[in-house]
Design an enzyme around this catalytic site. Sequence first.
Site, PDB file in Angstrom:
ATOM      1  N   ARG A  78       0.852  -1.191   0.000  1.00  0.00           N
ATOM      2  CA  ARG A  78       0.000   0.000   0.000  1.00  0.00           C
ATOM      3  C   ARG A  78       0.876   1.224   0.000  1.00  0.00           C
ATOM      4  O   ARG A  78       1.685   1.408   0.919  1.00  0.00           O
ATOM      5  CB  ARG A  78      -0.870   0.038   1.263  1.00  0.00           C
ATOM      6  CG  ARG A  78      -2.005  -0.896   1.231  1.00  0.00           C
ATOM      7  CD  ARG A  78      -3.152  -0.402   2.065  1.00  0.00           C
ATOM      8  NE  ARG A  78      -2.842  -0.202   3.472  1.00  0.00           N
ATOM      9  CZ  ARG A  78      -3.734   0.194   4.360  1.00  0.00           C
ATOM     10  NH1 ARG A  78      -4.965   0.459   3.971  1.00  0.00           N
ATOM     11  NH2 ARG A  78      -3.421   0.351   5.623  1.00  0.00           N
ATOM     12  N   ASP A  87       2.726  -7.017  10.265  1.00  0.00           N
ATOM     13  CA  ASP A  87       3.560  -6.769  11.452  1.00  0.00           C
ATOM     14  C   ASP A  87       3.217  -7.720  12.585  1.00  0.00           C
ATOM     15  O   ASP A  87       4.100  -8.209  13.285  1.00  0.00           O
ATOM     16  CB  ASP A  87       3.392  -5.319  11.932  1.00  0.00           C
ATOM     17  CG  ASP A  87       4.114  -4.327  11.046  1.00  0.00           C
ATOM     18  OD1 ASP A  87       4.965  -4.761  10.247  1.00  0.00           O
ATOM     19  OD2 ASP A  87       3.812  -3.115  11.145  1.00  0.00           O
TER      20      ASP A  87
HETATM   21  N1  URA Z   1      -3.946  -3.783   6.592  1.00  0.00           N
HETATM   22  C1  URA Z   1      -3.679  -4.216   7.847  1.00  0.00           C
HETATM   23  O1  URA Z   1      -2.744  -4.986   8.046  1.00  0.00           O
HETATM   24  N2  URA Z   1      -4.460  -3.800   8.860  1.00  0.00           N
HETATM   25  C2  URA Z   1      -5.486  -2.960   8.685  1.00  0.00           C
HETATM   26  O2  URA Z   1      -6.179  -2.624   9.652  1.00  0.00           O
HETATM   27  C3  URA Z   1      -5.750  -2.515   7.378  1.00  0.00           C
HETATM   28  C4  URA Z   1      -4.969  -2.940   6.347  1.00  0.00           C
END
Ligand code: URA
Length: 209
Positions: free
Chosen positions: A104, A203
């Site tokens: 992203r 994470d």
């Molecule tokens: N990606 C994630 O890992 N957590 C979120 O809350 C949204 C996108």
Amino acid sequence: MENVTVVDHPLVRHKLSHMRKKETDSARFRLLLREISLLLGYEVTRDLKTEDRTIETPLAEMGAPFLSGRELVLISILRAGNGLLEGMLDLIPSAQVGHVGLYRDPDTLMAVEYYFKVPGNLGDRPVILLDPMLATGNSAVAAAERIKAAGARQIKFLCLLSAPEGIEAFHAAHPDVPVFTAAIDERLNDHGYIVPGIGDAGDRIYGTQ
Ligand code: URA
């Protein structure tokens, strides 16, 4: 919500609650995700075809059902999708596997592709696209577009958690792709994270920050 299955079995809800807790460490988080993916996998594969084959039990001959048709393809959206993939492969070891690498962009929240490798014969196989989080929907929309362009026609999308915004965006782009999720949370925050959510799935799985 149309074309969305919420797998709200008590075991799924219980395990998800433990995953949500901020004190749950990565080892336990991974284990819980693996266990939940078995339960979600059970539901998302409910319509797989079977055919009877003659076998002999210790007592008698019988026509026993076995999975039939072309092998299933599991496609993980990297990197968090691999957390779901592990459990799905425990359940269906014969599945073929593909990976779509998307990250992203932190400013635009749009999906940027950096890797794409899928089995060559997607057209005549059921495909399950895996990503724990359906948040803005951008990654899921982009991944589904890519695998459709590569020939996939029978696709399901499996996630752990979803936001109403993500489901809406995904369905607007891919009304033909059913979504399976363990829960639909309240909303997205300004950074595109699901609230209350579980935090950043990658994470939490891999212990990065
Ligand atoms: N990606 C994630 O890992 N957590 C979120 O809350 C949204 C996108």
